[in-house]
Design a protein around this motif. Structure first.
Motif, PDB file in Angstrom:
ATOM      1  N   GLY A  92       0.819  -1.214   0.000  1.00  0.00           N
ATOM      2  CA  GLY A  92       0.000   0.000   0.000  1.00  0.00           C
ATOM      3  C   GLY A  92       0.847   1.255   0.000  1.00  0.00           C
ATOM      4  O   GLY A  92       0.324   2.360   0.142  1.00  0.00           O
ATOM      5  N   SER A  93       2.177   1.092  -0.109  1.00  0.00           N
ATOM      6  CA  SER A  93       3.076   2.253  -0.079  1.00  0.00           C
ATOM      7  C   SER A  93       3.534   2.594  -1.495  1.00  0.00           C
ATOM      8  O   SER A  93       4.103   1.746  -2.183  1.00  0.00           O
ATOM      9  CB  SER A  93       4.293   1.921   0.786  1.00  0.00           C
ATOM     10  N   ASP A  94       3.332   3.849  -1.892  1.00  0.00           N
ATOM     11  CA  ASP A  94       3.734   4.243  -3.250  1.00  0.00           C
ATOM     12  C   ASP A  94       5.238   4.105  -3.475  1.00  0.00           C
ATOM     13  O   ASP A  94       5.677   3.749  -4.559  1.00  0.00           O
ATOM     14  CB  ASP A  94       3.310   5.695  -3.533  1.00  0.00           C
ATOM     15  N   ARG A  95       5.996   4.381  -2.401  1.00  0.00           N
ATOM     16  CA  ARG A  95       7.456   4.254  -2.529  1.00  0.00           C
ATOM     17  C   ARG A  95       7.838   2.796  -2.841  1.00  0.00           C
ATOM     18  O   ARG A  95       8.644   2.522  -3.715  1.00  0.00           O
ATOM     19  CB  ARG A  95       8.073   4.656  -1.181  1.00  0.00           C
ATOM     20  N   ILE A  96       7.216   1.870  -2.106  1.00  0.00           N
ATOM     21  CA  ILE A  96       7.527   0.449  -2.310  1.00  0.00           C
ATOM     22  C   ILE A  96       6.945  -0.042  -3.644  1.00  0.00           C
ATOM     23  O   ILE A  96       7.592  -0.801  -4.366  1.00  0.00           O
ATOM     24  CB  ILE A  96       7.022  -0.391  -1.111  1.00  0.00           C
ATOM     25  N   LEU A  97       5.754   0.413  -3.988  1.00  0.00           N
ATOM     26  CA  LEU A  97       5.174   0.008  -5.278  1.00  0.00           C
ATOM     27  C   LEU A  97       6.099   0.420  -6.416  1.00  0.00           C
ATOM     28  O   LEU A  97       6.280  -0.314  -7.385  1.00  0.00           O
ATOM     29  CB  LEU A  97       3.783   0.635  -5.460  1.00  0.00           C
ATOM     30  N   LYS A  98       6.698   1.607  -6.268  1.00  0.00           N
ATOM     31  CA  LYS A  98       7.631   2.084  -7.302  1.00  0.00           C
ATOM     32  C   LYS A  98       8.874   1.186  -7.325  1.00  0.00           C
ATOM     33  O   LYS A  98       9.310   0.734  -8.383  1.00  0.00           O
ATOM     34  CB  LYS A  98       8.003   3.537  -7.005  1.00  0.00           C
ATOM     35  N   ALA A  99       9.409   0.893  -6.131  1.00  0.00           N
ATOM     36  CA  ALA A  99      10.603   0.036  -6.063  1.00  0.00           C
ATOM     37  C   ALA A  99      10.301  -1.362  -6.597  1.00  0.00           C
ATOM     38  O   ALA A  99      11.172  -2.046  -7.127  1.00  0.00           O
ATOM     39  CB  ALA A  99      11.107  -0.037  -4.626  1.00  0.00           C
ATOM     40  N   HIS A 125       1.823   1.246 -10.635  1.00  0.00           N
ATOM     41  CA  HIS A 125       0.557   1.860 -10.198  1.00  0.00           C
ATOM     42  C   HIS A 125       0.751   2.341  -8.768  1.00  0.00           C
ATOM     43  O   HIS A 125       1.643   1.860  -8.061  1.00  0.00           O
ATOM     44  CB  HIS A 125      -0.627   0.889 -10.296  1.00  0.00           C
ATOM     45  N   THR A 126      -0.102   3.274  -8.367  1.00  0.00           N
ATOM     46  CA  THR A 126      -0.026   3.775  -6.989  1.00  0.00           C
ATOM     47  C   THR A 126      -1.146   3.135  -6.170  1.00  0.00           C
ATOM     48  O   THR A 126      -2.053   2.490  -6.727  1.00  0.00           O
ATOM     49  CB  THR A 126      -0.225   5.306  -6.957  1.00  0.00           C
ATOM     50  N   ALA A 127      -1.080   3.372  -4.862  1.00  0.00           N
ATOM     51  CA  ALA A 127      -2.142   2.868  -3.985  1.00  0.00           C
ATOM     52  C   ALA A 127      -3.472   3.535  -4.355  1.00  0.00           C
ATOM     53  O   ALA A 127      -4.520   2.880  -4.408  1.00  0.00           O
ATOM     54  CB  ALA A 127      -1.788   3.141  -2.524  1.00  0.00           C
ATOM     55  N   ALA A 128      -3.423   4.843  -4.644  1.00  0.00           N
ATOM     56  CA  ALA A 128      -4.661   5.573  -4.978  1.00  0.00           C
ATOM     57  C   ALA A 128      -5.276   5.021  -6.266  1.00  0.00           C
ATOM     58  O   ALA A 128      -6.506   4.901  -6.369  1.00  0.00           O
ATOM     59  CB  ALA A 128      -4.362   7.064  -5.120  1.00  0.00           C
ATOM     60  N   GLU A 129      -4.438   4.695  -7.246  1.00  0.00           N
ATOM     61  CA  GLU A 129      -4.968   4.129  -8.503  1.00  0.00           C
ATOM     62  C   GLU A 129      -5.639   2.766  -8.250  1.00  0.00           C
ATOM     63  O   GLU A 129      -6.687   2.464  -8.816  1.00  0.00           O
ATOM     64  CB  GLU A 129      -3.846   3.987  -9.546  1.00  0.00           C
ATOM     65  N   TYR A 130      -5.027   1.984  -7.377  1.00  0.00           N
ATOM     66  CA  TYR A 130      -5.627   0.689  -7.034  1.00  0.00           C
ATOM     67  C   TYR A 130      -6.989   0.905  -6.366  1.00  0.00           C
ATOM     68  O   TYR A 130      -7.975   0.254  -6.717  1.00  0.00           O
ATOM     69  CB  TYR A 130      -4.680  -0.097  -6.121  1.00  0.00           C
ATOM     70  N   LEU A 185      -4.262   0.485   3.581  1.00  0.00           N
ATOM     71  CA  LEU A 185      -4.945   0.087   2.338  1.00  0.00           C
ATOM     72  C   LEU A 185      -5.874  -1.103   2.614  1.00  0.00           C
ATOM     73  O   LEU A 185      -7.016  -1.145   2.147  1.00  0.00           O
ATOM     74  CB  LEU A 185      -3.922  -0.269   1.256  1.00  0.00           C
ATOM     75  N   ILE A 186      -5.398  -2.037   3.412  1.00  0.00           N
ATOM     76  CA  ILE A 186      -6.221  -3.211   3.738  1.00  0.00           C
ATOM     77  C   ILE A 186      -7.489  -2.779   4.486  1.00  0.00           C
ATOM     78  O   ILE A 186      -8.588  -3.238   4.183  1.00  0.00           O
ATOM     79  CB  ILE A 186      -5.409  -4.247   4.564  1.00  0.00           C
ATOM     80  N   ARG A 187      -7.307  -1.833   5.441  1.00  0.00           N
ATOM     81  CA  ARG A 187      -8.483  -1.353   6.189  1.00  0.00           C
ATOM     82  C   ARG A 187      -9.458  -0.645   5.260  1.00  0.00           C
ATOM     83  O   ARG A 187     -10.669  -0.776   5.396  1.00  0.00           O
ATOM     84  CB  ARG A 187      -8.057  -0.402   7.321  1.00  0.00           C
TER      85      ARG A 187
END
Ligand code: 5AD
Ligand code: SF4
Length: 436
Positions: free
Chosen positions: A266-273, A278-283, A321-323
């Motif tokens: 759920g972290s954009d930084r980790i999603l990028k890495a 995609h970002t958390a918001a896009e999901y 994000l899970i919540r």
């Protein structure tokens, strides 16, 4: 007539391997093999392996070690390694485990009959090519005349996305979609043999492009088949979830209200890495659109904790994000470094940190899954009955939402979809009564 030879297959990993194991058994059926569930009586043992995490890959070597006494007692026994470990480690397997006669990758198993000839003559056989020819064409149709009510059907293989943690692009190769006419023919064969529910499989199934309109187009074409009552698909990538597919989720009555949509973090930084693109918001936005199309959809996902560089804050973003989404079901894993993938080069987090995060994440997901199960009590659902239960008169089936459901029902219900009112909820199953 000579006794048929016996084949024992052990399948690890994903549903695509389950499908491949069936096709391998069918291919060897042409060489006089019948399947056995008893390893000790086999003339050939195939391990259809998974390379996704270190534990899965290492398990293969410990299982091979355990086969040694059997091979010593029965020198004619042939042992083969198939699947993703075969693809990734090839000759290394024969070096580490000399008892292995045959190694075959996921793209070349249509060549198994010829490889079987070679090992019967006393040789060894190794094939980890990505051949030009299409294995599904070489494998021809689905020979079994009678089948259970559910079946898998691989429509797409491979992946071009290169998530930084994942071996799939290396073991399964580039993304390839099977032609729609072949898939439809196979679906007809399955339905004629008794199948009522087909799960379309692909490492990136919603990237399917072998039919006009992509996966949605294929689903609508399959929905035309009389006798096919339920369609599912897995696994999807958020970036390939197009509007046509979202619309089909809302509108196609045969498409079941269950969606596995991995987000990983759920972290954009980790999603990028992770190179998820995609970002958390896009999901979250996508989930919103899917739920608008089908409000009662049960959502499932995959999560990785402890990816290199994941901070407490990043982890909390995943928990948030899970919540926000509230999943009906999910799978979660500790990051496992895979040789050859970009993330394997990065500094790894301590095991204790991974363990602690995984425990917290799983506790939250379990709580959500329990609540979702409990909310089923009192509701009416369709259940496709797949087998008899252990108690007298009990049948076990799957709900539209893929819950296992236990019901007192006549044996004729086998292979039928019946309406059931849910009366009880347990951690991994539901109980109910027939209402028609
Ligand atoms: N470590 C941990 N989990 C992984 N997965 C894929 N690769 C890894 C890895 N290196 C998980 C992802 C994927 C699921 C099939 O397995 O969550 O969606
Ligand atoms: Fe495992 Fe991936 Fe291969 Fe399936 S495709 S068996 S999950 S490595």
């Amino acid at each position: 007539m000579s006794e048929p030879k016996k084949l024992f297959i052990k399948t690890y990993g994903c549903q695509m391997n389950v499908y491949d194991s069936e096709r391998m058994a069918e291919a060897l059926g042409g060489k006089g093999y019948v399947e056995t569930k008893v390893q000790e009586e086999a003339d050939m043992i195939l391990l259809n392996t998974c390379h996704i995490r270190e534990k899965a890959a290492e398990k293969v070597y410990s299982d091979l070690g355990r086969l040694r006494p059997l091979k010593e007692a029965k020198p004619d026994l042939k042992i083969g390694v198939a699947g993703c470990v075969a693809q990734a480690e090839g000759e290394e397997i024969m070096r580490r485990a000399p008892l292995v006669d045959l190694v075959v990758g996921p793209q070349s198993y249509h060549r198994l009959p010829a490889m079987e000839d070679a090992v019967r003559r006393g040789g060894k056989a190794l094939d980890t090519d990505f051949p030009e020819e299409d294995k599904f064409e070489k494998l021809k149709g689905r020979p079994k005349a009678h089948r259970g009510p559910t079946a898998f059907l691989t429509v797409q293989e491979g992946c071009d996305k290169f998530c930084a943690f994942c071996v799939v692009p290396y073991t399964r190769g580039a993304e390839v979609s099977r032609p729609a006419d072949r898939i439809l023919r196979e679906a007809h064969e399955l339905v004629e043999a008794g199948v009522r529910e087909i799960t379309l499989l692909g490492q990136n199934v919603n990237a399917y492009h072998g039919h006009e309109g992509g996966l949605a187009g294929l689903i609508w074409a399959l929905a035309e088949i009389d006798g096919l009552e339920r369609i599912r698909f897995t696994t999807s990538h958020p970036n390939d979830m197009d509007e046509a597919l979202v619309a089909a989720i809302g509108e196609c009555g045969k498409l079941m209200p269950y969606l596995h949509l991995p987000v990983q973090s759920g972290s954009d930084r980790i999603l990028k890495a992770m190179n998820r693109k995609h970002t958390a918001a896009e999901y979250l936005d996508l989930i919103g659109r899917i739920r608008a199309a089908r409000p009662d959809l049960l959502l499932s996902s995959d999560f990785i904790v402890g990816f290199p560089g994941e901070t407490d804050q990043d982890f909390e973003a995943t928990m948030d994000l899970i919540r926000t989404v509230n999943f009906g079901q999910a799978y979660s894993f500790k990051y496992s470094s895979r040789p050859g993938t970009p993330a394997a080069e990065k500094a790894q987090l301590p095991e204790a940190v991974k363990n602690e995060r995984l425990a917290r994440l799983q506790a939250l997901l379990t709580e959500q899954q329990r609540a979702a199960q409990n909310s089923m009590v009192g509701r009416e659902v369709g259940v496709l009955f797949e087998k008899a239960g252990r108690l007298k008169g009990q049948m076990i089936g799957k709900s539209d939402f893929l819950h296992a459901v236990y019901v007192q029902a006549p044996i004729e219900a086998l292979g039928q979809i019946r309406r059931v009112r849910i009366t009880e909820s347990a951690p991994n199953s539901l109980g109910g009564v027939l209402i028609d």
